[in-house]
Design a protein around this motif. Structure first.
Motif, mmCIF file in Angstrom:
data_model
loop_
_atom_site.group_PDB
_atom_site.id
_atom_site.type_symbol
_atom_site.label_atom_id
_atom_site.label_comp_id
_atom_site.label_asym_id
_atom_site.label_seq_id
_atom_site.Cartn_x
_atom_site.Cartn_y
_atom_site.Cartn_z
ATOM 1 N N TYR A 40 -15.448 29.832 -55.868
ATOM 2 C CA TYR A 40 -15.288 30.717 -56.898
ATOM 3 C C TYR A 40 -14.811 30.437 -58.299
ATOM 4 C CZ TYR A 40 -14.407 32.918 -52.242
ATOM 5 O OH TYR A 40 -14.119 33.811 -50.798
ATOM 6 N N GLU A 41 -14.851 29.219 -57.940
ATOM 7 C CA GLU A 41 -14.504 28.774 -59.763
ATOM 8 C C GLU A 41 -13.062 28.703 -59.536
ATOM 9 O OE1 GLU A 41 -17.887 30.254 -62.410
ATOM 10 O OE2 GLU A 41 -18.350 29.928 -60.586
ATOM 11 N N GLU A 42 -11.986 28.645 -58.553
ATOM 12 C CA GLU A 42 -11.114 28.442 -58.849
ATOM 13 C C GLU A 42 -10.576 27.457 -58.532
ATOM 14 O OE1 GLU A 42 -9.004 31.520 -56.132
ATOM 15 O OE2 GLU A 42 -10.529 33.159 -57.031
ATOM 16 N N ASN A 43 -9.043 26.922 -58.912
ATOM 17 C CA ASN A 43 -8.488 25.621 -59.187
ATOM 18 C C ASN A 43 -8.475 25.254 -57.025
ATOM 19 O OD1 ASN A 43 -8.338 24.972 -61.765
ATOM 20 N ND2 ASN A 43 -6.393 25.845 -61.920
ATOM 21 N N PRO A 44 -8.929 23.654 -56.296
ATOM 22 C CA PRO A 44 -7.935 23.967 -55.693
ATOM 23 C C PRO A 44 -7.439 24.153 -54.665
ATOM 24 C CG PRO A 44 -8.908 21.714 -56.546
ATOM 25 C CD PRO A 44 -9.128 23.237 -57.930
ATOM 26 N N ARG A 45 -6.219 24.381 -54.151
ATOM 27 C CA ARG A 45 -5.469 24.401 -53.244
ATOM 28 C C ARG A 45 -4.387 23.347 -52.295
ATOM 29 N NH1 ARG A 45 -4.380 28.945 -50.168
ATOM 30 N NH2 ARG A 45 -2.514 28.636 -50.059
ATOM 31 N N LYS A 46 -5.784 22.663 -51.794
ATOM 32 C CA LYS A 46 -5.128 21.642 -50.560
ATOM 33 C C LYS A 46 -5.755 20.363 -50.863
ATOM 34 C CE LYS A 46 -3.462 24.345 -48.320
ATOM 35 N NZ LYS A 46 -1.673 24.740 -46.965
ATOM 36 N N PHE A 47 -6.150 19.864 -52.268
ATOM 37 C CA PHE A 47 -5.855 19.092 -52.652
ATOM 38 C C PHE A 47 -5.279 18.068 -53.537
ATOM 39 C CE2 PHE A 47 -8.667 15.350 -55.013
ATOM 40 C CZ PHE A 47 -9.132 14.718 -53.795
ATOM 41 N N PHE A 48 -4.020 18.075 -53.034
ATOM 42 C CA PHE A 48 -2.983 16.856 -53.981
ATOM 43 C C PHE A 48 -2.099 16.241 -54.258
ATOM 44 C CE2 PHE A 48 -0.040 18.428 -51.786
ATOM 45 C CZ PHE A 48 -1.219 19.557 -50.772
ATOM 46 N N CYS A 49 -1.804 15.921 -55.333
ATOM 47 C CA CYS A 49 -0.711 14.588 -54.718
ATOM 48 C C CYS A 49 0.340 14.686 -54.183
ATOM 49 C CB CYS A 49 -0.729 13.855 -56.474
ATOM 50 S SG CYS A 49 0.305 12.501 -56.734
ATOM 51 N N LEU A 50 0.701 14.193 -53.372
ATOM 52 C CA LEU A 50 1.398 14.554 -51.929
ATOM 53 C C LEU A 50 2.719 13.453 -53.444
ATOM 54 C CD1 LEU A 50 0.479 13.566 -48.914
ATOM 55 C CD2 LEU A 50 0.995 15.704 -49.946
ATOM 56 N N ASN A 51 2.630 12.736 -54.149
ATOM 57 C CA ASN A 51 3.848 11.684 -54.353
ATOM 58 C C ASN A 51 5.434 12.393 -55.048
ATOM 59 O OD1 ASN A 51 1.730 10.277 -54.531
ATOM 60 N ND2 ASN A 51 2.641 8.407 -55.587
#
Lengths: 83, 581
Positions: free
Chosen positions: B383-394
């Motif tokens: 949908y060309e939206e930003n990913p929600r579950k690809f993120f930095c855990l730091n």
């Protein structure tokens, strides 16, 4: 009241145009043509009137029909030269 | 009796003995709340116990001896516990034990919070223990000790006092040190190694627990939680933990598709992000597995060899398949990661995602998590939206920001490379207007008629949407919530997911009911639409729909709802359902 029915009919027409249903578009175009005549309810049968009111999702159809063909409404249309 | 007194003498060497009366007072008296060091939990110690220790010479000396022993033995690694016995008519039982740190902490609390309740003698006793067990004495005790740790495969040796010195820095000094990018080394090692070593030392020793060191504890808490220096991945992710990447070989067509268009100059993190986008964009969730409520594996998703047949034209997968494919590509790049799943020995039995390390960054990738109807990354990227579950855990906010910038840059480049038009360019004007208005205005200010919104919505599915299957159903779910307000959803439009049997396969489809009047009170002219994510959204008559339910071509989902005008118990089942949306 008739003006309100015309608006509702237009909404249905638009809805069926949106969902691309040619049969229903024809039906509501036909109703639109009938409703264009201010005196239409004096020129069609009760069954036809009920069909139109039902198609426009009117709930209290009987009492609405009574109002649409009332003496008062008849006089108003005669005075305007529409009947 | 003599035997018993000998036993009591023996016990006094190893613990504290209470009489019935004392023990009963311990249980009924006030409690001192203590923060459990290292884990941040709250514990309590009876105030009566602490007062009893101070007023009873034998018990006080037992505690004093314990503290003295630790001091003289330079014992900073063994945690000390105090055993408490109950002498009930000569029958002696162990009742409980408390860490020495609890007792010291409670003494500290008592002195600080209720000095008036303490006699001069008691204050002196507390001060004596504080003097022996205070910070200064800890430093003396450890002044000649070294601390050795293998960090990132290298043996590193530190002076314990050098490490503890950091705990005396104030926040300003700490921040200045951490933010000084010119100084990458301290004590001869990378700064993050030093902080990692300090963390390990404090974890392995009892410095923070068995001594009076509350300011050190607070400073350490700050270092650990704020991660001004990202040391949380140090010594971690040194090897890949995944049992499955060697058990299959992805199809060449898939490999080619994944790498196609990837900029040559990308670093490993950028490549990992790019591959994630590519897989999200080209793979889709299995319709039949979703229709079986994630229970029936008719298509062999739990057979790892199935992955060899996954290509852009045969792209239906489930979570562990996505994860294993992504794991394969990360491994090819040489990035270390850990697969997270309930039972790593069993492929295809439970949800899977992975966490990988890139330099100081710890990145979570969980593309198939959350509501499959539009909320997971496998949908969002399409949908060309930003990913929600690809993120930095730091924990470090600066690092998180750094990661976000890289992610956005790669995403921008990715959209450009795949020649996608931005969503704002492809939306029809009507839908754009509706969405813009909804994003900018409060509910009261919205003035598009229901029909305008419906037209825009229908147009979107007919002419704009650029995906199919579960992703398309997800798009319907998402846009429905965005475009139609609560009033529309309460009266004019509703939809429900059903199972449809098509060519021997179960798939999910949505039936949408539209009413210009309130559908709760008037079900005469409801318009029904059917959408399965593959075929265009079509109008379907009420009679045809009823027939499909009667012939079991359509079925209500397990724990699902019927649809207005078709199922008699619809209203009963839907009470409050749409209010929650």
């Amino acid at each position: 009241m008739l003006e309100n029915l015309r608006k509702i009919n237009l909404a249905y027409l638009k809805l069926y145009q949106t969902v691309e249903d040619p049969q229903m578009i024809q039906k509501y175009l036909l109703i639109q043509n009938i409703l264009n005549d201010d005196a239409c309810f004096f020129k069609i049968s009760k069954e036809q009137a009920m069909f139109i009111l039902s198609s426009l999702s009117m709930t209290d159809k009987e009492s609405m029909y009574e109002q649409l063909i009332s003496e008062k409404e008849y006089q108003r249309l005669v005075e305007k030269g529409l009947l | 009796m003599k035997g018993n007194s000998n036993l009591l003498h023996l016990l006094s060497e190893i613990g504290i003995c209470f009489t019935d009366e004392e023990y009963s007072n311990l249980r009924s008296g006030e409690k001192l709340t203590l923060t459990h060091k290292n884990e941040g939990k709250n514990e309590s110690v009876s105030e009566t116990l602490v007062m009893n220790l101070l007023s009873d010479e034998a018990k006080y000396h037992f505690i004093l001896n314990k503290v003295n022993n630790k001091r003289t033995n330079n014992d900073i690694t063994e945690k000390t516990y105090i055993k408490c016995f109950l002498n009930h008519n000569g029958d002696i039982k162990v009742k409980f034990e408390r860490p020495l740190s609890f007792i010291l902490d409670a003494l500290d609390k008592l002195l600080y919070q209720q000095p008036d309740s303490l006699s001069e003698d008691m204050i002196e006793k507390i001060n004596t223990i504080v003097n022996i067990s205070g910070k200064k004495n800890v430093l003396e005790a450890v002044q000649n000790l070294g601390y050795e740790k293998e960090i990132e495969g290298k043996k590193c040796t530190f002076k314990v006092t050098d490490l503890l010195d950091i705990l005396d820095w104030d926040t300003e000094k700490l921040l200045k040190f951490c933010n000084d990018s010119d100084k990458e080394y301290y004590l001869g090692y990378p700064k993050e190694y030093v902080f990692y070593a300090l963390d390990c030392l404090l974890d392995e020793s009892n410095i923070l627990t068995d001594y009076f060191s509350s300011d050190w504890y607070e400073r350490f808490d700050e270092i650990k939680n704020m991660q001004y220096i990202d040391y949380e991945v140090v010594n971690d992710y040194l090897k890949t933990e995944n049992n499955n990447i060697d058990k299959f070989q992805p199809n060449e067509e898939l490999i080619k598709m994944v790498y196609d268009g990837m900029p040559f100059e990308y670093n490993l993190l950028e490549k990992a992000i790019y591959i994630y986008f590519k897989l999200c964009d080209s793979l889709t969730y299995s319709q039949s597995y979703l229709a079986s409520n994630l229970t029936q594996d008719d298509n062999g998703h739990s057979n790892i060899k199935r992955l060899e047949k996954i290509v852009p034209d045969n792209n239906q997968i489930v979570c562990w398949e996505f994860n294993t494919l992504y794991a394969y590509f990360l491994n090819q790049l040489g990035i270390h990661f850990k697969t997270r799943t309930k039972d790593p020995e069993q492929y295809g039995k439970s949800h899977e995602y992975l966490v990988f390390r890139y330099g100081k960054m710890k990145v979570k990738a969980d593309a198939v998590a959350g509501n499959l109807y539009g909320q997971c990354d496998i949908n969002k990227i399409k949908y060309e939206e930003n990913p929600r579950k690809f993120f930095c855990l730091n924990k470090n906010n600066k690092t998180k920001e750094e990661f976000k910038t890289i992610l956005e840059n790669v995403y921008h480049q990715y959209q450009k490379n795949t020649e996608r038009k931005r969503k704002s360019e492809i939306y029809t004007k009507a839908l754009k207007d509706v969405i813009m208005e909804y994003q900018n205005n409060s509910k009261e200010k919205r003035n598009h008629s229901f029909l305008t919104k419906l037209t825009a919505w229908y147009e979107f599915f007919k002419n704009v949407l650029n995906c199919d299957g579960v992703d398309a159903l997800g798009a319907l779910n998402q846009t429905y919530k965005t475009i139609f307000d609560q009033n529309d959803r309460d009266k004019n439009i509703t939809f429900e997911s059903f199972i449809e049997y098509k060519e021997g396969q179960k798939i999910n489809c949505f039936v949408i009911a539209i009413a210009l009047e309130n559908y709760n009170t008037n079900q005469e002219n409801i318009v029904y639409l059917k959408y399965d994510g593959y075929n265009p959204m079509i109008k379907i008559s009420k009679e045809k729909l009823q027939q499909q339910f009667e012939h079991h071509e359509l079925e209500i989902q397990p724990r699902g709802y019927g649809i207005v005008g078709i199922h008699d118990d619809w209203e009963e089942n839907n009470v409050g359902k749409f209010k929650k949306n």
